[in-house]
Design a protein around this motif. Sequence first.
Motif, mmCIF file in Angstrom:
data_model
loop_
_atom_site.group_PDB
_atom_site.id
_atom_site.type_symbol
_atom_site.label_atom_id
_atom_site.label_comp_id
_atom_site.label_asym_id
_atom_site.label_seq_id
_atom_site.Cartn_x
_atom_site.Cartn_y
_atom_site.Cartn_z
ATOM 1 N N GLY A 1 0.765 -1.229 0.000
ATOM 2 C CA GLY A 1 0.000 0.000 0.000
ATOM 3 C C GLY A 1 0.801 1.288 0.000
ATOM 4 N N ASN A 2 1.987 1.288 -0.588
ATOM 5 C CA ASN A 2 2.799 2.504 -0.629
ATOM 6 C C ASN A 2 2.602 3.253 -1.944
ATOM 7 N N HIS A 3 2.776 4.555 -1.867
ATOM 8 C CA HIS A 3 2.631 5.410 -3.048
ATOM 9 C C HIS A 3 3.840 6.330 -3.132
ATOM 10 N N ASN A 4 4.508 6.298 -4.285
ATOM 11 C CA ASN A 4 5.645 7.190 -4.560
ATOM 12 C C ASN A 4 6.772 7.010 -3.535
ATOM 13 N N THR A 5 7.370 5.828 -3.560
ATOM 14 C CA THR A 5 8.526 5.536 -2.704
ATOM 15 C C THR A 5 9.787 5.594 -3.544
ATOM 16 N N THR A 6 10.803 6.312 -3.061
ATOM 17 C CA THR A 6 12.069 6.433 -3.778
ATOM 18 C C THR A 6 13.204 5.887 -2.922
ATOM 19 N N PHE A 7 13.913 4.885 -3.465
ATOM 20 C CA PHE A 7 15.142 4.377 -2.859
ATOM 21 C C PHE A 7 16.302 4.878 -3.718
ATOM 22 N N GLN A 8 17.214 5.635 -3.111
ATOM 23 C CA GLN A 8 18.322 6.162 -3.896
ATOM 24 C C GLN A 8 19.579 6.311 -3.032
ATOM 25 N N TYR A 9 20.725 6.103 -3.665
ATOM 26 C CA TYR A 9 22.044 6.334 -3.060
ATOM 27 C C TYR A 9 22.333 5.407 -1.888
ATOM 28 N N ASN A 10 21.655 4.288 -1.792
ATOM 29 C CA ASN A 10 21.873 3.368 -0.683
ATOM 30 C C ASN A 10 22.932 2.325 -1.042
ATOM 31 N N TYR A 11 23.551 1.775 -0.012
ATOM 32 C CA TYR A 11 24.583 0.736 -0.166
ATOM 33 C C TYR A 11 24.156 -0.463 0.662
ATOM 34 N N SER A 12 23.926 -1.571 -0.004
ATOM 35 C CA SER A 12 23.423 -2.785 0.621
ATOM 36 C C SER A 12 24.411 -3.909 0.346
ATOM 37 N N HIS A 13 24.795 -4.633 1.388
ATOM 38 C CA HIS A 13 25.725 -5.744 1.123
ATOM 39 C C HIS A 13 25.561 -6.869 2.136
ATOM 40 N N GLN A 14 25.646 -8.070 1.614
ATOM 41 C CA GLN A 14 25.662 -9.308 2.387
ATOM 42 C C GLN A 14 24.392 -9.512 3.211
ATOM 43 N N ASN A 15 23.276 -9.044 2.693
ATOM 44 C CA ASN A 15 21.990 -9.272 3.348
ATOM 45 C C ASN A 15 21.388 -10.574 2.835
ATOM 46 N N LEU A 16 20.974 -11.438 3.741
ATOM 47 C CA LEU A 16 20.617 -12.812 3.393
ATOM 48 C C LEU A 16 19.523 -12.889 2.342
ATOM 49 N N GLY A 17 18.474 -12.086 2.475
ATOM 50 C CA GLY A 17 17.357 -12.170 1.538
ATOM 51 C C GLY A 17 17.565 -11.399 0.262
ATOM 52 N N GLY A 18 18.544 -10.486 0.239
ATOM 53 C CA GLY A 18 18.811 -9.685 -0.946
ATOM 54 C C GLY A 18 18.856 -8.206 -0.621
ATOM 55 N N PHE A 19 18.905 -7.406 -1.658
ATOM 56 C CA PHE A 19 18.937 -5.952 -1.520
ATOM 57 C C PHE A 19 17.553 -5.390 -1.198
ATOM 58 N N LEU A 20 16.543 -5.724 -2.016
ATOM 59 C CA LEU A 20 15.232 -5.090 -1.883
ATOM 60 C C LEU A 20 14.129 -6.129 -1.992
ATOM 61 N N LEU A 21 13.230 -6.118 -1.003
ATOM 62 C CA LEU A 21 12.027 -6.944 -1.038
ATOM 63 C C LEU A 21 10.893 -6.113 -1.612
ATOM 64 N N VAL A 22 10.120 -6.694 -2.515
ATOM 65 C CA VAL A 22 8.972 -6.021 -3.114
ATOM 66 C C VAL A 22 7.736 -6.862 -2.821
ATOM 67 N N MET A 23 6.808 -6.299 -2.055
ATOM 68 C CA MET A 23 5.616 -7.038 -1.659
ATOM 69 C C MET A 23 4.467 -6.787 -2.623
ATOM 70 N N PRO A 24 3.649 -7.802 -2.866
ATOM 71 C CA PRO A 24 2.424 -7.601 -3.646
ATOM 72 C C PRO A 24 1.302 -7.147 -2.727
ATOM 73 N N PRO A 25 0.176 -6.709 -3.273
ATOM 74 C CA PRO A 25 -0.986 -6.403 -2.427
ATOM 75 C C PRO A 25 -1.578 -7.683 -1.846
ATOM 76 N N PHE A 26 -2.173 -7.570 -0.678
ATOM 77 C CA PHE A 26 -2.900 -8.688 -0.081
ATOM 78 C C PHE A 26 -3.885 -8.112 0.918
ATOM 79 N N THR A 27 -4.553 -8.944 1.670
ATOM 80 C CA THR A 27 -5.656 -8.482 2.510
ATOM 81 C C THR A 27 -5.268 -8.496 3.980
ATOM 82 N N ILE A 28 -5.400 -7.329 4.613
ATOM 83 C CA ILE A 28 -5.297 -7.208 6.069
ATOM 84 C C ILE A 28 -6.641 -6.696 6.564
#
Length: 826
Positions: free
Chosen positions: A322-349
């Motif tokens: 449920g996010n709108h207009n999110t910007t990820f920039q200039y970040n440094y990610s390393h050695q994170n087990l799941g990866g750099f960026l998780l992207v979630m789909p919509p679902f029901t809460i």
Amino acid sequence: MKRRRSAVRTASRTSRVLTLLATLAGILLVPATAAHAAGTAYYVNCSASTNGTGTQSSPWNAVSSVNATTFTAGDSILFAAGTTCTGQLTPGGSGASGSNISISSYGSGAKPVIDAAGATGAVIKLLNQQYWDIGGLELIDNASSPAYRSGVLAENSSGGVLHHIRVHDMYIHNIAGYGGGWYSTNAGVGVQTDHTTPVSTWDDVVVENNTFDHVDRIAVAVTPDGDGQGTGLTTNTVIHNNTMTYDGADDILVVKNDGALIDGNKAGYGGAKSTCPPSGQYCNGASAGIWMSGSSNTVVQNNEVYCHINGADGTGFDVDWGNHNTTFQYNYSHQNLGGFLLVMPPFTIANEPTSTVPSDGTVVRYNISENDGSNSGCPTSGTQTHGGGVLHFVGGVPNQSGSSSAVPLFYNNTFSVRDGLSTPILYSRSGTSISGALSFQNNAVFNYGSGNYFTTTGTSTYSNNLFYGNHPSREPADAAKVTADPEFRNPGNANTSSSYTGKNAYQVHASSPVIRAGTVISSNGGQDAFGNAVSATAAPNIGAYNGTGGNLLSNAGFETGSLSPWTQASGNSSSVTAANARTGSYALTTTASGSGANQALTGLSPGTTYLLTGWAKVATAGETLAIGVKNFGGTETYTNIATTAYSQAAVLFTTGSSSTTATVYCWKNAGGSGAGYCDDLAVEPLSSATNAVTNPGYETGALTPWVQSTGTASGVVASNARSGSYALQTGVSASGAIQTVSGLTSSGTYLLVGWAKVATAGEEVAVGVKSFGGTETYLRASTTSYAQQPLFFTTGVSTTSAGVYCYKNSGSAAGYCDDYSLIKLS
């Protein structure tokens, strides 16, 4: 999966101008027993033997005196440096706009400590209070068993907007919360809106310059009091320049925020705990470093997240529901087990309508991901339960019909995966073909691992990316892709003595093929990960770095559209034209004969070796165009190009003992009938020009230490030499020689240059390199005169050797090779 997840606009931003309401209807104040005049300083020294009146000469000696007081605008509560108070702090009262209540320290020495001694709840608690600055303290609440504990908790159940909570310069550690419990009540700093009608929200929340260590669950959380609470949006949140280590689960979370800025934070080793509260209470064991959900206009920039070990999600960053207009920039990610960026789909809460809306307007740009998808090299590690990938999608790609950015945009990022890892670049828990579409442009993918990509059922855009190293079966089709070595300064940060470390390791050399090889992206943010400008009209680099690589030449790609500071060489005039460019829009065009351009370099270092590279082609096959250098205190040197497609030239030159200048040129030799073209020239210094190849020109008259390739024997002959007396002669087919060059630097970038020709025009002989930790690479010569074949390659993380070779694959006549050089780029 997580059910709810979840630049200071400039880095120097430490103050903010806000339009604020001075009074709020419906705000409840914590009951207190005493009230004092505004603007008073109150002193607390818990080492004092008796409890005083709160003056500096007669300080309070217990937090109970603070808790019994209602403070007013301008008051300050000062704890003595070097002392420890035991208990929980619940001061009363609110400040006013422009006149905050502050908690700080006095005297010299270590930060004052407030130790809640294992009590449940917050070390410092504010309920329905506003305009507070809290800074300069050390907070502890350790215990053998977890409970709902926080360092600082500011809670709003007023049914209105509360303003200004700032927590700064604190050391908050060993907060024994539930690793799987609710966020803001298990935080180093929690700012919470309770479920009320009308809704409760905050405005102007600042958490900056704090150090967090071993906080369970999370270092900083600005959230409602639970999933599906439907609260309004908190505004003007800034989480800036904090350091976090060993958080039990996540590091930073904002939920139901508008305009949050998460900038300049560094977080490592989080995600080890998932202990849940008693049955029936909120429990979520998944975690990521920095993330948001149900929020709008969030900017996440200049952060470093590393070694996150949570097995369920485990990524450095996450754009959740449920996010709108999110910007990820200039970040440094390393050695994170799941990866750099998780992207979630919509679902029901339940009771949360925004959870069913796909996150849209997501922009991921100018970030650097290094060896994500694994904890290799970290002091602790986790076990994946949902897999991992550099870009880690839980399901399909969330696309929002009608949005101004209907698909997520991934551009100008650098993704590096070392050899030995199997991390996919694009990964989904839903499989190798997923719903939706995305845009993937100008990204530099350095993939020495064996990981693959997913495909999308929607029409995704892939353009102007670099794919170097291994090329798995589902690598995206990209008509404008680059496949050459990007020539990073210190890939993988393997060289700890390098002057290029951290994200700076992913700056590139001046000869890199990524320079000016990207495509223009509208609304591109205007700068790269290193502060270099990114034009809105001129072609950018590929990857997160948009600089020149330290190129000593100006207007090296002629992208100004004019010749200056190049000058006409003697003879016929050359010109800069908007045609025949290798990258960008412009190139140098010579006339048919005796035509070119020079650039004078000044300020060079005497006795120093430099590398000149450039790209050239001719309109008429067989005619020649030279890229060279003169007037440097040594003998003029150049390389001729005779191909109708752009070929690269590499020229080494060493300035004289007193020379500080050189003249670089592109020159179409006399006697031709068609034009010549030059583009993308570069000059950079080398720390050493030592050739790692032994017997590089076969001038011993023998093959050793070269050895025969499999197939027909080759040999050293006293003819057909490019220089000296000897050359390597192959058989007519399946013939050549190889030398294993040892003593190389692991994860080092090298230039291999060899010269080759064939006896029969159109047949091919290859100059190449293999067994260096990456994918074998080579160039073929098909001319009857010697042509230079320059190759750039990077050794693997544990590889210190390479096999360089000359090989004739097929044909009816011999091939020849001579004058090999293998030079490490500095």
